[in-house]
Scaffold this motif. Structure first.
Motif, PDB file in Angstrom:
ATOM      1  N   SER A 135       0.400   4.245  -2.635  1.00  0.00           N
ATOM      2  CA  SER A 135       0.107   5.632  -2.240  1.00  0.00           C
ATOM      3  C   SER A 135       1.309   6.571  -2.429  1.00  0.00           C
ATOM      4  O   SER A 135       1.157   7.694  -2.896  1.00  0.00           O
ATOM      5  CB  SER A 135      -0.371   5.673  -0.788  1.00  0.00           C
ATOM      6  OG  SER A 135       0.629   5.162   0.066  1.00  0.00           O
ATOM      7  N   TYR A 136       2.522   6.102  -2.127  1.00  0.00           N
ATOM      8  CA  TYR A 136       3.685   6.999  -2.204  1.00  0.00           C
ATOM      9  C   TYR A 136       4.309   7.013  -3.603  1.00  0.00           C
ATOM     10  O   TYR A 136       4.935   7.984  -4.008  1.00  0.00           O
ATOM     11  CB  TYR A 136       4.720   6.583  -1.145  1.00  0.00           C
ATOM     12  CG  TYR A 136       5.969   7.445  -1.128  1.00  0.00           C
ATOM     13  CD1 TYR A 136       5.899   8.816  -0.858  1.00  0.00           C
ATOM     14  CD2 TYR A 136       7.218   6.890  -1.409  1.00  0.00           C
ATOM     15  CE1 TYR A 136       7.051   9.596  -0.862  1.00  0.00           C
ATOM     16  CE2 TYR A 136       8.362   7.664  -1.412  1.00  0.00           C
ATOM     17  CZ  TYR A 136       8.269   9.016  -1.146  1.00  0.00           C
ATOM     18  OH  TYR A 136       9.400   9.785  -1.165  1.00  0.00           O
TER      19      TYR A 136
ATOM     20  N   GLN B 269       0.828  -1.220   0.000  1.00  0.00           N
ATOM     21  CA  GLN B 269       0.000   0.000   0.000  1.00  0.00           C
ATOM     22  C   GLN B 269       0.860   1.267   0.000  1.00  0.00           C
ATOM     23  O   GLN B 269       0.466   2.287  -0.555  1.00  0.00           O
ATOM     24  CB  GLN B 269      -1.022  -0.001   1.149  1.00  0.00           C
ATOM     25  CG  GLN B 269      -0.449   0.168   2.533  1.00  0.00           C
ATOM     26  CD  GLN B 269      -1.545   0.042   3.587  1.00  0.00           C
ATOM     27  OE1 GLN B 269      -2.291  -0.935   3.616  1.00  0.00           O
ATOM     28  NE2 GLN B 269      -1.658   1.040   4.467  1.00  0.00           N
TER      29      GLN B 269
END
Lengths: 306, 254
Positions: free
Chosen positions: B177-178, B173
């Motif tokens: 997200s990053y 995740q």
């Protein structure tokens, strides 16, 4: 006052008696940032085999009380690469070097010795005693008939200083040492590592975890074994003995001289103190200057006589 | 082969020592001569009455003061935990290759347990260079988290601090997200192996800092050798000299 640290025993000619042991000093340039390698009596290269060897797969080293166990399995670049890539550095660096040879058959040892002869290498040390490879090496060093045959065949093709490195893992090291001498060796070095095993057991979450390393023991722990071997063989041999095993100080060097060694090799101590070899040369020189010894022979004579 | 002329054998005075968590110690020492290092490089500390030096990742270097994070595991680290300010230690360093980073790339840094040390140092260096980064770490429990360090995200297996679970549960995740360009990690073998697999799945390059028992720590003894896959063949590499940082996809994980 200039002191003479040289060793001059037949074909064993060294500017001083402090050498570094095979497998603990690479091919010299790795230690060049810690010591002036040219100042040493010599270095013994990592064992060279005919073909490159990848070495062993499992956990290769572990620390033990007073020492360590290794099971490297003679990982090395092979003789071709050694001649092409490592030898020029040894020559250029003005380093006195002895090439350690490890074969899997008598034929391989002879081929290696021939290659050394062709390349004008002055000295070789036969590794007939590595405990960490399945075929070869140790068996040559444990049977005096096989050893005699091996050494005499190498002798026939190699004109330089021929040193045989002895294993302590035998019933009679005297018989093996005499066989080497009779076959024409110029010197013997003793000892190679002592067969051993380390097993660390931990009880974690209801399960025993075991970590085993089986191989050759070296370091301070083996010094009494080495002194015992050197003492026994130097009494019966005419050729010089090079002492190896747990040398960490000038006192250790003197102990080996006292029982008959003409020179010594520093092994495991290089890992702990990478500058120790040069330090020992300087300490020996300093001791001789301070105490009025003009030559190493004079020091050894006094040491053995008293 | 060029012989590095930089001094490698040092004496240093301990300037700081503290227990920073239930399991970890932080020690700082100042060598007499100028010291240079890169994140991912390590020092090899002499422990009296021991045959082998102990290798430790450098966790910080500021004003010629080196910081090392360590776990009391055996008699060698017990000696270190007993050091006092003003004591002198003998160490080799900086050793190994270290991490290479590009400040124009987004870097995800992952540390597990005592393995946070080199990625914490890497974070500081990336920040100095003005690069975008994110450091996420995992511990078993909050008692293990070193008080002297700050992280962007913490996971604990028991959920006592930060996210609950293994740090591995959150790598995917974080990637989504990053959106990092590169992942740098250090920790137990199994953690690094799994991170490499996740990175490969997302076609992100990953670099790992490995740990192994060492004797010489300068590439001579071949005691810390691992296998790499290079151009379809298997080759040996020493963790101390060729590493400790390797491309994750080149390591032959076992």
């Amino acid at each position: 006052m200039a002191v003479d640290l040289s060793v001059n025993k037949g074909k064993l000619k060294l500017k001083n008696p402090i050498l570094t042991a095979s497998g603990t000093f690479g091919y010299n340039f790795e230690y060049a940032r810690f010591v002036d390698v040219a100042s040493l009596g010599g270095i013994v290269t990592k064992a060279i085999s005919l073909e490159p060897r990848p070495g062993n797969d499992w956990q290769r080293i572990c620390e033990t009380y007073g020492g360590m166990i290794n099971s490297i399995g003679l990982e090395n670049v092979g003789v071709k690469k050694f001649i092409e890539e490592k030898l020029p550095f040894l020559i250029k660096g003005n380093v006195n070097f002895i090439v350690n040879l490890a074969g899997a058959s008598i034929d391989e040892y002879v081929k290696l010795a021939q290659i050394c002869e062709e390349n004008k290498i002055n000295a070789v040390e036969l590794n007939v005693s590595c405990p960490n490879v399945k075929s070869g090496c140790l068996e040559f060093g444990t049977d005096e008939k096989v050893l005699k045959s091996l050494v005499s065949q190498v002798r026939a093709v190699f004109s330089g200083c021929l040193i045989v490195k002895l294993t302590p893992n035998v019933t009679s090291v005297e018989k093996i040492a005499l066989a080497a001498q009779e076959a024409g060796a110029d010197a013997v070095s003793a000892i190679n590592t002592v067969k051993g095993l380390s097993i660390k057991v931990r009880y974690i979450n209801g399960k025993f975890q075991k970590e085993t390393v089986q191989g050759g023991l070296s370091g301070k722990a083996v010094k009494p074994i080495a002194l015992g071997v050197v003492n026994r063989i130097s009494k019966i041999l005419d050729i010089p003995v090079i002492g190896i095993g747990g040398i960490y100080s000038l006192e250790d060097v003197f102990e080996f001289f006292a029982v008959g060694a003409e020179a010594v090799q520093i092994g495991t101590a290089n890992f702990t103190h990478p500058d120790i070899s040069e330090r020992l040369v300087n300490e020996l020189k300093g001791f001789m200057e301070t105490n009025g010894f003009q030559s190493l022979d004079e020091l050894k004579e006094k040491l053995r006589g008293e | 082969m060029v012989v590095p002329k930089q001094k490698k054998l040092h004496k240093a005075k301990i300037t700081e020592i503290s227990q920073v968590s239930k399991t970890l110690y932080y020690i700082k020492f100042k060598p007499e001569s100028l010291f240079e290092s890169k994140p991912g490089q390590f020092v090899s500390i002499l422990c009296p009455n021991h045959t082998l030096r102990r290798p430790f990742s450098i966790a910080s270097l500021e004003n010629n003061e080196i910081g090392v994070l360590f776990k009391k595991k055996g008699s060698g680290t017990e000696y270190m935990a007993g050091l006092k300010i003003g004591d002198t230690i003998d160490f080799l360093g900086a050793l190994g290759n270290g991490f290479k980073f590009d400040k124009d790339k987004k870097s995800l840094l992952i540390g597990a347990g005592v393995g946070v040390a080199p990625v914490y140092y890497l974070k500081k260096e990336i920040e100095k260079a003005g690069g975008d980064n994110r450091l996420i770490v995992g511990f078993m429990t909050k008692d293990e988290v070193p008080s002297c360090m700050s992280f962007d995200e913490i996971a604990t297996n028991d959920g006592s601090l930060g996210l609950k679970g293994s740090i591995l549960d959150y790598v995917e995740q974080e990637i989504i997200s990053y959106k990092p360009d590169v992942i740098y990690s250090c920790g137990p073998h199994i953690v690094l192996k799994t991170i490499t697999e996740i990175a490969q799945r997302h076609s992100i390059s990953s670099f790992v800092a490995l740990e192994k028992v060492m004797a010489c720590s300068i590439g001579v003894c071949r005691g810390c050798v691992i296998k790499l896959k290079k151009n379809g063949t298997t080759v040996n590499a020493s963790v101390c000299q060729d590493g400790p940082v390797f491309r994750g996809d080149e390591v032959l994980w076992q």
